[in-house]
Design an enzyme around this catalytic site. Sequence first.
Site, PDB file in Angstrom:
ATOM      1  N   ASP A 131       0.862  -1.136   0.038  1.00 19.24           N
ATOM      2  CA  ASP A 131      -0.179   0.201   0.102  1.00 19.24           C
ATOM      3  C   ASP A 131       0.724   1.144   0.013  1.00 19.24           C
ATOM      4  OD1 ASP A 131      -2.239   1.613   0.353  1.00 19.24           O
ATOM      5  OD2 ASP A 131      -2.574   1.103   2.282  1.00 19.24           O
ATOM      6  N   GLU A 162      -2.588  10.890   0.562  1.00 22.36           N
ATOM      7  CA  GLU A 162      -3.709   9.919   0.389  1.00 22.36           C
ATOM      8  C   GLU A 162      -3.848   8.978   1.864  1.00 22.36           C
ATOM      9  OE1 GLU A 162      -6.107   6.043   0.116  1.00 22.36           O
ATOM     10  OE2 GLU A 162      -4.000   6.315   0.747  1.00 22.36           O
ATOM     11  N   GLU A 163      -3.108   8.724   2.636  1.00 23.60           N
ATOM     12  CA  GLU A 163      -3.355   8.057   3.839  1.00 23.60           C
ATOM     13  C   GLU A 163      -3.807   8.827   4.945  1.00 23.60           C
ATOM     14  OE1 GLU A 163      -3.211   5.000   4.106  1.00 23.60           O
ATOM     15  OE2 GLU A 163      -1.761   4.190   2.769  1.00 23.60           O
TER      16      GLU A 163
END
Length: 398
Positions: A131, A162-163
């Site tokens: 990821d 994004e995280e």
Amino acid sequence: MLLQWAPLLTLVLSAIAEPGQKPLPEASNETPLLPESVSSELLYLHRTLVEISSITRNEEKVGKWLASYLRDKNFTVELQEVAPQRYNVLAYGKKRDTTILLSSHIDTVPPYWPYYYNKTTDIIGGRGSVDAKGSVAAQIIATLGFKDQLQDDISLLFVVGEEVDGAGMRAFSDWAKRPEYEIVIFGEPTEGKLVCGHKGIMHPTLKAIGKAAHSGYPWLGVSANDILIEALERLVVLREHLPWSEKYGNTTVNFGRIEGGVAANVVAETAEASLAMRLAAGSPKEIVELVERALKDVISDAKELGGSLEVSWKNEGYGPININCDIEGFDKITVNYGTDVPHLKGDYKRYLYGPGTIFVAHSDHEALKRLELEQAVLDYRRLVIAASKMEHQENIDM
């Protein structure tokens, strides 16, 4: 903007290029799916990306290395500054306005875990190996495998943030210089399956304020913990009655972080809880109304006691996201995690695919098999070809 695809399959099958060769690790027990030089390049790229720590808000080093790598592969590269020392990486060939965009993210969750490759089991691990640096590496190698017109109609976008909050994709979506695309293929760990949609998400925070006092004389104070506990009890009941759907199942509520007070012998002056709500149906507005209705009496009672309860929302959130999955030859799933898909605005076909499973992402055993990486290269190529043919046909039919 569309290419002249005919005869497309013949063009593509003859257009597989082999990137520059890098030393290949010792032979494993499984036969590679890609030519040796392509597999070597894939493993080199993936290893380097994972070896560079890029926890959210510290993506500068990996972004600049990736930009240099792509320039060496004859891409034109633009760095979009999202915040100081944080850059999205946009790369393309002979033209900036392309039909297709492949995208994933280069930030990871903490903490950093070093790269490893077990040659006996063929397992590759480390923070971001799944990821989502597995998707990043596979998308790049897949694009390098095309030549001529097809490669020139593909752009690559690798974003930060994004995280945490999707800051990179949000910034790209609002960028005045952003090109428009007809097909966007997002990369996340999907077990090598095509995702037909994912749940929405909202992040409410409950903050209770009371009045501190000695615990031997609690009537002299107002317990923020008591207020918060009563509010959470109401939400435990509410989550059994939230919207659901056949496609996504139940809306779930996770009480992720709860804290309050300073000591056991002190009536708590403040208390707070952070929640994550995964929406299977309904809109953010509907969820806000349900939460406010459930907590109305708690808020009123707290005020009468001289305290308060406030509900805030991290951002506007979003409801369930339907994603195109109309390509044959792929297993199809839905997922419960969030992605950058809803953050890129526009009228385009969107697909979500990637190697590895979300069940090991964010863990200390994040890993995937080499063959999963190699299969992803082949699958990204298949997605590009099939989606492009469909888009071309739809434009003819119109």
